[in-house]
Design a protein around this motif. Structure first.
Motif, PDB file in Angstrom:
ATOM      1  N   GLU A  19       0.825  -1.202   0.000  1.00  0.00           N
ATOM      2  CA  GLU A  19       0.000   0.000   0.000  1.00  0.00           C
ATOM      3  C   GLU A  19       0.864   1.259   0.000  1.00  0.00           C
ATOM      4  O   GLU A  19       0.557   2.232  -0.697  1.00  0.00           O
ATOM      5  CB  GLU A  19      -0.946   0.012   1.209  1.00  0.00           C
ATOM      6  CG  GLU A  19      -1.834   1.227   1.278  1.00  0.00           C
ATOM      7  CD  GLU A  19      -2.760   1.439   0.083  1.00  0.00           C
ATOM      8  OE1 GLU A  19      -3.220   2.579  -0.104  1.00  0.00           O
ATOM      9  OE2 GLU A  19      -3.024   0.486  -0.673  1.00  0.00           O
ATOM     10  N   ARG A  22       2.110   1.682  -3.489  1.00  0.00           N
ATOM     11  CA  ARG A  22       1.003   2.140  -4.339  1.00  0.00           C
ATOM     12  C   ARG A  22       0.822   3.648  -4.181  1.00  0.00           C
ATOM     13  O   ARG A  22       0.672   4.373  -5.165  1.00  0.00           O
ATOM     14  CB  ARG A  22      -0.276   1.403  -3.956  1.00  0.00           C
ATOM     15  CG  ARG A  22      -1.512   1.854  -4.695  1.00  0.00           C
ATOM     16  CD  ARG A  22      -2.752   1.084  -4.185  1.00  0.00           C
ATOM     17  NE  ARG A  22      -3.961   1.614  -4.754  1.00  0.00           N
ATOM     18  CZ  ARG A  22      -4.682   2.620  -4.248  1.00  0.00           C
ATOM     19  NH1 ARG A  22      -4.305   3.197  -3.134  1.00  0.00           N
ATOM     20  NH2 ARG A  22      -5.774   3.037  -4.840  1.00  0.00           N
ATOM     21  N   ARG A  23       0.870   4.123  -2.973  1.00  0.00           N
ATOM     22  CA  ARG A  23       0.697   5.554  -2.718  1.00  0.00           C
ATOM     23  C   ARG A  23       1.826   6.371  -3.346  1.00  0.00           C
ATOM     24  O   ARG A  23       1.600   7.452  -3.880  1.00  0.00           O
ATOM     25  CB  ARG A  23       0.635   5.823  -1.222  1.00  0.00           C
ATOM     26  CG  ARG A  23      -0.625   5.313  -0.583  1.00  0.00           C
ATOM     27  CD  ARG A  23      -0.598   5.542   0.906  1.00  0.00           C
ATOM     28  NE  ARG A  23      -1.822   5.082   1.511  1.00  0.00           N
ATOM     29  CZ  ARG A  23      -2.214   5.440   2.717  1.00  0.00           C
ATOM     30  NH1 ARG A  23      -1.478   6.258   3.440  1.00  0.00           N
ATOM     31  NH2 ARG A  23      -3.338   4.982   3.208  1.00  0.00           N
TER      32      ARG A  23
END
Length: 92
Positions: A19, A22-23
């Protein structure tokens, strides 16, 4: 300082690391759209169309992060990865 951050990151679960990555990719793409001449509103529309889960709060974080990002990251350093993902908080 960076060693402590790297150590803390290395201890995180795989899902948290994914995550965070992804950010970083979303923020990097958003900054490249702005650098390419897109207006903020259009850049956010493009990001929302390409990535699931980009809410109004996430959009706001993108705008805030772009204001805090230094100019060298926006320069001609294609492939440069940002050193920090979004500010802490819920991404949805």
């Amino acid at each position: 300082m960076y060693e402590a951050i790297a150590d803390q990151y290395s201890r995180k679960a795989a899902g948290i690391k994914e995550e965070a990555q992804r950010r970083v990719y979303i923020l990097d793409e958003y900054l490249k759209l702005l650098e390419g001449g897109f207006k903020q509103k259009r850049a956010l529309e493009i990001i929302k169309s390409r990535y699931q889960g980009v809410s109004k709060a996430t959009s706001w974080r993108l705008v805030e992060a772009s204001r805090k990002t230094s100019a060298p990251i926006l320069g001609s350093h294609s492939g440069t990865r940002l050193s920090r993902p979004f500010p802490h908080g819920n991404s949805s």
